[in-house]
Design an enzyme around this catalytic site. Structure first.
Site, PDB file in Angstrom:
ATOM      1  N   HIS A 105     102.872  33.195  54.055  1.00 14.00           N
ATOM      2  CA  HIS A 105     102.825  34.168  55.152  1.00 14.00           C
ATOM      3  C   HIS A 105     102.209  33.517  56.405  1.00 14.00           C
ATOM      4  O   HIS A 105     102.698  33.708  57.519  1.00 14.00           O
ATOM      5  CB  HIS A 105     101.957  35.388  54.779  1.00 14.00           C
ATOM      6  CG  HIS A 105     102.506  36.264  53.690  1.00 14.00           C
ATOM      7  ND1 HIS A 105     101.791  36.619  52.581  1.00 14.00           N
ATOM      8  CD2 HIS A 105     103.713  36.881  53.552  1.00 14.00           C
ATOM      9  CE1 HIS A 105     102.521  37.423  51.804  1.00 14.00           C
ATOM     10  NE2 HIS A 105     103.691  37.591  52.366  1.00 14.00           N
ATOM     11  N   LYS A 136     104.649  49.040  46.340  1.00 14.77           N
ATOM     12  CA  LYS A 136     103.738  48.381  45.391  1.00 14.77           C
ATOM     13  C   LYS A 136     102.405  49.124  45.289  1.00 14.77           C
ATOM     14  O   LYS A 136     102.094  49.944  46.140  1.00 14.77           O
ATOM     15  CB  LYS A 136     103.484  46.951  45.865  1.00 14.77           C
ATOM     16  CG  LYS A 136     104.759  46.149  45.928  1.00 14.77           C
ATOM     17  CD  LYS A 136     104.570  44.859  46.659  1.00 14.77           C
ATOM     18  CE  LYS A 136     105.910  44.154  46.800  1.00 14.77           C
ATOM     19  NZ  LYS A 136     105.843  43.025  47.730  1.00 14.77           N
ATOM     20  N   ARG A 143     112.648  33.303  51.819  1.00 17.47           N
ATOM     21  CA  ARG A 143     112.263  32.105  51.072  1.00 17.47           C
ATOM     22  C   ARG A 143     113.415  31.522  50.289  1.00 17.47           C
ATOM     23  O   ARG A 143     113.498  30.334  50.058  1.00 17.47           O
ATOM     24  CB  ARG A 143     111.117  32.427  50.103  1.00 17.47           C
ATOM     25  CG  ARG A 143     109.816  32.780  50.795  1.00 17.47           C
ATOM     26  CD  ARG A 143     108.904  33.524  49.864  1.00 17.47           C
ATOM     27  NE  ARG A 143     109.554  34.746  49.414  1.00 17.47           N
ATOM     28  CZ  ARG A 143     109.135  35.490  48.411  1.00 17.47           C
ATOM     29  NH1 ARG A 143     108.087  35.129  47.735  1.00 17.47           N
ATOM     30  NH2 ARG A 143     109.778  36.596  48.087  1.00 17.47           N
ATOM     31  N   SER A 168     102.784  36.872  46.495  1.00 11.02           N
ATOM     32  CA  SER A 168     101.453  37.457  46.281  1.00 11.02           C
ATOM     33  C   SER A 168     101.236  37.792  44.803  1.00 11.02           C
ATOM     34  O   SER A 168     100.141  37.579  44.272  1.00 11.02           O
ATOM     35  CB  SER A 168     101.297  38.715  47.136  1.00 11.02           C
ATOM     36  OG  SER A 168     101.419  38.372  48.491  1.00 11.02           O
TER      37      SER A 168
HETATM   38  N1  COA Z   1     105.651  33.076  51.983  1.00  9.28           N
HETATM   39  C1  COA Z   1     105.245  33.421  50.760  1.00  9.28           C
HETATM   40  N2  COA Z   1     105.495  34.598  50.211  1.00  9.28           N
HETATM   41  C2  COA Z   1     106.195  35.485  50.924  1.00  9.28           C
HETATM   42  C3  COA Z   1     106.664  35.197  52.207  1.00  9.28           C
HETATM   43  C4  COA Z   1     106.357  33.924  52.730  1.00  9.28           C
HETATM   44  N3  COA Z   1     106.733  33.560  53.942  1.00  9.28           N
HETATM   45  N4  COA Z   1     107.330  36.265  52.660  1.00  9.28           N
HETATM   46  C5  COA Z   1     107.297  37.179  51.680  1.00  9.28           C
HETATM   47  N5  COA Z   1     106.615  36.709  50.635  1.00  9.28           N
HETATM   48  C6  COA Z   1     106.404  37.368  49.342  1.00  9.28           C
HETATM   49  C7  COA Z   1     105.241  38.282  49.345  1.00  9.28           C
HETATM   50  O1  COA Z   1     104.074  37.633  48.911  1.00  9.28           O
HETATM   51  C8  COA Z   1     105.686  39.358  48.407  1.00  9.28           C
HETATM   52  O2  COA Z   1     105.451  38.964  47.075  1.00  9.28           O
HETATM   53  P1  COA Z   1     105.117  40.052  45.956  1.00  9.28           P
HETATM   54  O3  COA Z   1     106.356  40.889  45.828  1.00  9.28           O
HETATM   55  O4  COA Z   1     104.820  39.226  44.797  1.00  9.28           O
HETATM   56  O5  COA Z   1     103.952  40.848  46.472  1.00  9.28           O
HETATM   57  C9  COA Z   1     107.184  39.424  48.618  1.00  9.28           C
HETATM   58  O6  COA Z   1     107.539  38.165  49.104  1.00  9.28           O
HETATM   59  C10 COA Z   1     107.611  40.394  49.658  1.00  9.28           C
HETATM   60  O7  COA Z   1     106.503  41.038  50.148  1.00  9.28           O
HETATM   61  P2  COA Z   1     106.100  41.337  51.639  1.00  9.28           P
HETATM   62  O8  COA Z   1     106.594  40.312  52.595  1.00  9.28           O
HETATM   63  O9  COA Z   1     104.659  41.694  51.649  1.00  9.28           O
HETATM   64  O10 COA Z   1     106.956  42.533  51.918  1.00  9.28           O
HETATM   65  P3  COA Z   1     107.063  43.784  51.100  1.00  9.28           P
HETATM   66  O11 COA Z   1     108.418  43.698  50.491  1.00  9.28           O
HETATM   67  O12 COA Z   1     105.930  44.056  50.213  1.00  9.28           O
HETATM   68  O13 COA Z   1     107.007  44.788  52.316  1.00  9.28           O
HETATM   69  C11 COA Z   1     107.684  46.585  53.683  1.00  9.28           C
HETATM   70  C12 COA Z   1     107.968  45.697  52.473  1.00  9.28           C
HETATM   71  C13 COA Z   1     106.240  47.035  53.740  1.00  9.28           C
HETATM   72  C14 COA Z   1     108.041  45.835  54.958  1.00  9.28           C
HETATM   73  C15 COA Z   1     108.632  47.767  53.475  1.00  9.28           C
HETATM   74  O14 COA Z   1     108.362  48.361  52.221  1.00  9.28           O
HETATM   75  C16 COA Z   1     108.477  48.802  54.562  1.00  9.28           C
HETATM   76  O15 COA Z   1     109.045  48.652  55.637  1.00  9.28           O
HETATM   77  N6  COA Z   1     107.689  49.877  54.283  1.00  9.28           N
HETATM   78  C17 COA Z   1     107.462  50.952  55.211  1.00  9.28           C
HETATM   79  C18 COA Z   1     108.144  52.233  54.733  1.00  9.28           C
HETATM   80  C19 COA Z   1     109.560  52.217  55.230  1.00  9.28           C
HETATM   81  O16 COA Z   1     109.824  52.170  56.416  1.00  9.28           O
HETATM   82  N7  COA Z   1     110.478  52.280  54.270  1.00  9.28           N
HETATM   83  C20 COA Z   1     111.866  52.231  54.548  1.00  9.28           C
HETATM   84  C21 COA Z   1     112.314  50.814  54.545  1.00  9.28           C
HETATM   85  S1  COA Z   1     114.008  50.684  54.975  1.00  9.28           S
END
Ligand code: COA
Length: 165
Positions: free
Chosen positions: A18, A44, A93, A131
């Protein structure tokens, strides 16, 4: 470029992957807002509270003047509207990230027609980091120093020590 980019995610916790993306985004955007999804906005069940996640990211990015950290609840598009922002930033990724990201992008665009999303690829050294995997390694006593910024490592250890007690 003058655009503000919103980088949304659960960040439970922020990883070196990140952080790599945030640093890359600073070369492109005028400002980067790291937006931590609160419990109702993330599918989550985070280990760290939103307050803890924001505090940790603030500590890691304290010397990055273009970066600010915030949390949001509800829809991402509503948060973006409230910040007068149209650009979201996400990391890709591997091909396996694409399907979910594609759905997220299309749904958000339906909800907010001005919505644009920019995908960036972290350095290849970080493509396997997530994560969840970092938490798993930490919970089993593994060394996570290559996977999370140094400010986050003690917080992670503290969580698992507390859990074990
Ligand atoms: N390097 C390392 N890991 C990365 C990364 C990077 N550059 N980018 C993403 N990841 C990993 C994260 O660690 C995470 O791993 P995990 O699943 O083991 O926790 C995974 O990839 C993706 O997580 P993250 O980037 O934190 O995104 P998320 O998928 O958890 O977040 C939201 C999603 C919060 C953006 C999405 O749920 C959201 O928009 N929520 C708001 C509610 C909403 O509007 N909903 C409608 C959506 S259309």
């Amino acid at each position: 470029m003058k655009t503000v980019a919103i980088y949304p995610g659960t960040f439970d916790p922020l990883t070196t992957g990140h952080l790599d993306l945030i640093l890359r985004a600073c070369d492109i955007f005028a400002n980067v807002i790291v937006a931590v999804a609160d419990t109702d906005s993330s599918p989550k069940t985070p280990m760290f509270s939103a307050v803890e996640r924001v505090a940790m990211i603030k500590q890691v990015t304290k010397d990055m003047p273009k970066v600010s950290v915030d949390s949001f609840s509800g829809l991402l598009v509503d948060y973006m509207r409230s910040r007068h922002a149209t650009v979201a930033l996400r990391g890709l990724r591997a091909i396996s990230d694409f399907e979910y990201e594609f759905q997220l992008a299309q749904m958000n665009r339906k909800l907010y027609p001005e919505f644009e999303i920019v995908y960036m690829m972290p350095d290849e050294r970080y493509t396997y980091i997530s994560s969840s995997l970092v938490k798993q390694v930490a919970s089993l006593g593994g060394d996570v120093s290559a996977f999370v910024p140094e400010e986050i490592r003690p917080k992670l250890m503290e969580k698992f020590i507390k859990k074990a007690m």
